[in-house]
Motif scaffolding. Structure first.
Motif, PDB file in Angstrom:
ATOM      1  N   MET A   2      70.336  79.275  73.945  1.00  0.00           N
ATOM      2  CA  MET A   2      71.499  80.067  74.356  1.00  0.00           C
ATOM      3  C   MET A   2      72.738  79.704  73.540  1.00  0.00           C
ATOM      4  O   MET A   2      73.493  80.572  73.118  1.00  0.00           O
ATOM      5  CB  MET A   2      71.773  79.859  75.846  1.00  0.00           C
ATOM      6  N   ILE A   3      72.953  78.398  73.326  1.00  0.00           N
ATOM      7  CA  ILE A   3      74.135  77.982  72.568  1.00  0.00           C
ATOM      8  C   ILE A   3      74.042  78.459  71.119  1.00  0.00           C
ATOM      9  O   ILE A   3      75.023  78.929  70.537  1.00  0.00           O
ATOM     10  CB  ILE A   3      74.302  76.459  72.621  1.00  0.00           C
ATOM     11  N   CYS A   4      72.854  78.358  70.534  1.00  0.00           N
ATOM     12  CA  CYS A   4      72.693  78.767  69.136  1.00  0.00           C
ATOM     13  C   CYS A   4      72.851  80.280  68.971  1.00  0.00           C
ATOM     14  O   CYS A   4      73.478  80.748  68.018  1.00  0.00           O
ATOM     15  CB  CYS A   4      71.321  78.348  68.624  1.00  0.00           C
ATOM     16  N   LEU A   5      72.299  81.041  69.908  1.00  0.00           N
ATOM     17  CA  LEU A   5      72.446  82.485  69.821  1.00  0.00           C
ATOM     18  C   LEU A   5      73.866  82.891  70.171  1.00  0.00           C
ATOM     19  O   LEU A   5      74.489  83.701  69.491  1.00  0.00           O
ATOM     20  CB  LEU A   5      71.445  83.174  70.751  1.00  0.00           C
ATOM     21  N   GLY A   6      74.381  82.297  71.243  1.00  0.00           N
ATOM     22  CA  GLY A   6      75.763  82.541  71.625  1.00  0.00           C
ATOM     23  C   GLY A   6      76.039  84.012  71.820  1.00  0.00           C
ATOM     24  O   GLY A   6      75.141  84.817  72.084  1.00  0.00           O
ATOM     25  N   LEU A   7      77.299  84.398  71.685  1.00  0.00           N
ATOM     26  CA  LEU A   7      77.694  85.792  71.803  1.00  0.00           C
ATOM     27  C   LEU A   7      78.155  86.353  70.468  1.00  0.00           C
ATOM     28  O   LEU A   7      78.622  87.466  70.383  1.00  0.00           O
ATOM     29  CB  LEU A   7      78.816  85.937  72.845  1.00  0.00           C
ATOM     30  N   ARG A  18      79.781  96.414  76.890  1.00  0.00           N
ATOM     31  CA  ARG A  18      78.804  97.235  76.166  1.00  0.00           C
ATOM     32  C   ARG A  18      78.538  96.679  74.778  1.00  0.00           C
ATOM     33  O   ARG A  18      77.400  96.657  74.305  1.00  0.00           O
ATOM     34  CB  ARG A  18      79.312  98.684  76.073  1.00  0.00           C
ATOM     35  N   ASP A  19      79.596  96.213  74.113  1.00  0.00           N
ATOM     36  CA  ASP A  19      79.427  95.635  72.783  1.00  0.00           C
ATOM     37  C   ASP A  19      78.629  94.339  72.832  1.00  0.00           C
ATOM     38  O   ASP A  19      77.928  94.000  71.871  1.00  0.00           O
ATOM     39  CB  ASP A  19      80.795  95.368  72.143  1.00  0.00           C
ATOM     40  N   ARG A  20      78.754  93.605  73.956  1.00  0.00           N
ATOM     41  CA  ARG A  20      78.116  92.295  74.062  1.00  0.00           C
ATOM     42  C   ARG A  20      76.700  92.340  74.626  1.00  0.00           C
ATOM     43  O   ARG A  20      76.016  91.314  74.624  1.00  0.00           O
ATOM     44  CB  ARG A  20      78.954  91.391  74.969  1.00  0.00           C
ATOM     45  N   LEU A  21      76.270  93.492  75.105  1.00  0.00           N
ATOM     46  CA  LEU A  21      74.950  93.541  75.730  1.00  0.00           C
ATOM     47  C   LEU A  21      73.815  93.113  74.792  1.00  0.00           C
ATOM     48  O   LEU A  21      72.911  92.370  75.218  1.00  0.00           O
ATOM     49  CB  LEU A  21      74.689  94.942  76.283  1.00  0.00           C
ATOM     50  N   PRO A  22      73.793  93.552  73.505  1.00  0.00           N
ATOM     51  CA  PRO A  22      72.694  93.100  72.640  1.00  0.00           C
ATOM     52  C   PRO A  22      72.619  91.576  72.491  1.00  0.00           C
ATOM     53  O   PRO A  22      71.538  91.000  72.670  1.00  0.00           O
ATOM     54  CB  PRO A  22      72.986  93.797  71.317  1.00  0.00           C
ATOM     55  N   PRO A  23      73.715  90.859  72.162  1.00  0.00           N
ATOM     56  CA  PRO A  23      73.591  89.401  72.071  1.00  0.00           C
ATOM     57  C   PRO A  23      73.313  88.736  73.418  1.00  0.00           C
ATOM     58  O   PRO A  23      72.649  87.699  73.471  1.00  0.00           O
ATOM     59  CB  PRO A  23      74.940  88.949  71.498  1.00  0.00           C
ATOM     60  N   ILE A  24      73.800  89.319  74.525  1.00  0.00           N
ATOM     61  CA  ILE A  24      73.475  88.763  75.840  1.00  0.00           C
ATOM     62  C   ILE A  24      71.979  88.875  76.087  1.00  0.00           C
ATOM     63  O   ILE A  24      71.330  87.935  76.577  1.00  0.00           O
ATOM     64  CB  ILE A  24      74.271  89.487  76.948  1.00  0.00           C
ATOM     65  N   LEU A  25      71.419  90.029  75.741  1.00  0.00           N
ATOM     66  CA  LEU A  25      69.977  90.221  75.903  1.00  0.00           C
ATOM     67  C   LEU A  25      69.210  89.255  75.011  1.00  0.00           C
ATOM     68  O   LEU A  25      68.204  88.652  75.439  1.00  0.00           O
ATOM     69  CB  LEU A  25      69.611  91.664  75.565  1.00  0.00           C
ATOM     70  N   GLN A  26      69.664  89.077  73.776  1.00  0.00           N
ATOM     71  CA  GLN A  26      68.998  88.129  72.875  1.00  0.00           C
ATOM     72  C   GLN A  26      69.033  86.707  73.440  1.00  0.00           C
ATOM     73  O   GLN A  26      68.025  85.995  73.412  1.00  0.00           O
ATOM     74  CB  GLN A  26      69.672  88.153  71.507  1.00  0.00           C
ATOM     75  N   ALA A  27      70.187  86.286  73.950  1.00  0.00           N
ATOM     76  CA  ALA A  27      70.296  84.934  74.503  1.00  0.00           C
ATOM     77  C   ALA A  27      69.395  84.759  75.711  1.00  0.00           C
ATOM     78  O   ALA A  27      68.774  83.709  75.890  1.00  0.00           O
ATOM     79  CB  ALA A  27      71.755  84.642  74.880  1.00  0.00           C
TER      80      ALA A  27
END
Length: 385
Positions: A68-73, A31-40
């Protein structure tokens, strides 16, 4: 013959509980990682669209990969990652293209491309990411790209991916990292208070299972603390990079300043509860006044948790903590060794919690009198030493 049925059942119960806790932590992490996953995911798709449809590059795989690498998690150092990846790709492409043009493709050429590209990256002041990208791109160019135009297109693809990642980082940061630090800090302190309260209840009722459960709760706080540290770091990174989130920086900085004393408080409470478990299992004397100290410490911690949850500093909890510190200067004559260790840990934890209310370490330490002689409160009803 020893009956192992009960022990096997207990082991299975423990494994089931640990497994359930692990899955809950994983679900929370997702749940905490969903925003950066969506951004990537969005960044990868946008980078591919720009490189493929707008620039008409054939198979621009490195555009979405770079995004994807630059945005990362994580949000930390995203801008630096964009620069490092772009420079690394430029070095790798240049070295790979030069070797293909002059020496062709072969075993020794691949080794030479790796060595030269990574060495140049190090000379350029590269971190590990830049160095690896330089070597990787050199090998890709030397083995898959056959002409200069394609090599240059690959560098453009990397630049597109990096710029897309930079745009998303600056203009469209997720709001979650800004809200989460104080919420998570409140949760951790609340769980700390619950562990203390459970320990005090176990001591009062002489229930070893309750105290052992409190110790497990205290140990479970460590992964929560690690999550909080990560969330706070992400919040600070967003506040530094994203113009529209900088107004949240003071609140995130407050939580960041609490991380060290909170970590110390968790460690002190673990030692305290461990000694409570030893005291019960070995039948040592734990005076009722010491049990009361644990209750009061739990109430103060819960007060701090409530204030943090409301976005306020817990200055009102200071008086209760100082009063508790004053009472903790007296030892009881018949108290066992474990009980005295508990009393010492109460004093240390009071200092840590005072720091959570906004006091410096020097101010917090001054609020905890070193000896009862510093107070001269007059006679007490309970015999002391």
């Amino acid at each position: 013959m020893t009956d192992t049925t009960g022990s096997r059942g207990a082991d299975a119960s423990v494994r089931a509980r640990l497994g359930a806790q692990a899955w809950r932590r994983r679900g929370k992490r997702l749940r905490d990682r969903l925003p950066p996953i969506l951004q990537a995911s969005v960044g990868a798709a946008l980078a591919w669209f720009i490189a493929s449809d707008l620039l008409d590059h054939r198979l621009p795989f490195f555009a979405p990969v770079t995004a994807m690498i630059c945005l990362g998690l994580t949000y930390g150092n995203r801008v630096r990652r964009v620069v490092e990846l772009t420079v690394g790709v430029a070095i790798g492409v240049s070295v790979g293209d030069a070797f293909v043009a002059f020496f062709g493709v072969g075993v020794w050429q691949v080794a030479a491309v790796c060595f030269v590209a990574m060495s140049l990256a190090v000379l350029a002041g590269a971190g590990q990411l830049l160095m690896l990208q330089a070597g990787t791109q050199g090998v890709i160019v030397a083995t898959l790209v056959t002409n200069e135009e394609q090599a240059f297109d690959r560098w453009i693809d990397a630049l597109v991916g990096g710029l897309v990642a930079l745009f998303i980082t600056v203009a469209l940061p997720a709001a979650t990292p800004m809200r989460r630090p104080q919420e998570e800090a409140s949760s951790v302190v609340g769980h700390l208070a619950a562990a203390l309260g459970r320990c005090a209840l176990g001591l009062r009722e002489k229930d070893l299972d309750l105290v052992s459960g409190a110790l497990e709760d205290a140990r479970d706080l460590q992964p929560e603390m690690e999550d909080l540290q990560e969330i706070a770091a992400e919040g600070l990174a967003v506040a530094r990079v994203a113009p529209f989130r900088r107004r949240h920086r003071p609140a995130v900085q407050v939580v960041d300043s609490l991380l060290f004393p909170l970590d110390l408080a968790i460690r002190n409470v673990r030692v305290l509860i461990r000694r409570a478990e030893v005291a019960l299992s070995e039948g040592e004397v734990v005076p009722e006044t010491y049990v009361e100290m644990l209750y009061e410490l739990a109430l103060a911690a819960q007060h701090i948790a409530d204030e943090l949850g409301e976005g306020r500093t817990a200055a009102e909890a200071r008086e209760d903590l100082v009063n508790l510190a004053r009472r903790s200067t007296w030892s009881v004559r018949d108290a066992g060794l474990s009980a005295e260790v508990m009393r010492a840990q109460v004093r240390s934890t009071v200092v840590d919690l005072l720091r959570l209310t906004g006091l410096s370490v020097e101010e917090a330490t001054r609020r905890v009198p070193p000896t009862k002689a510093d107070l001269d409160p007059g006679p007490r009803s309970e015999s002391g030493s």
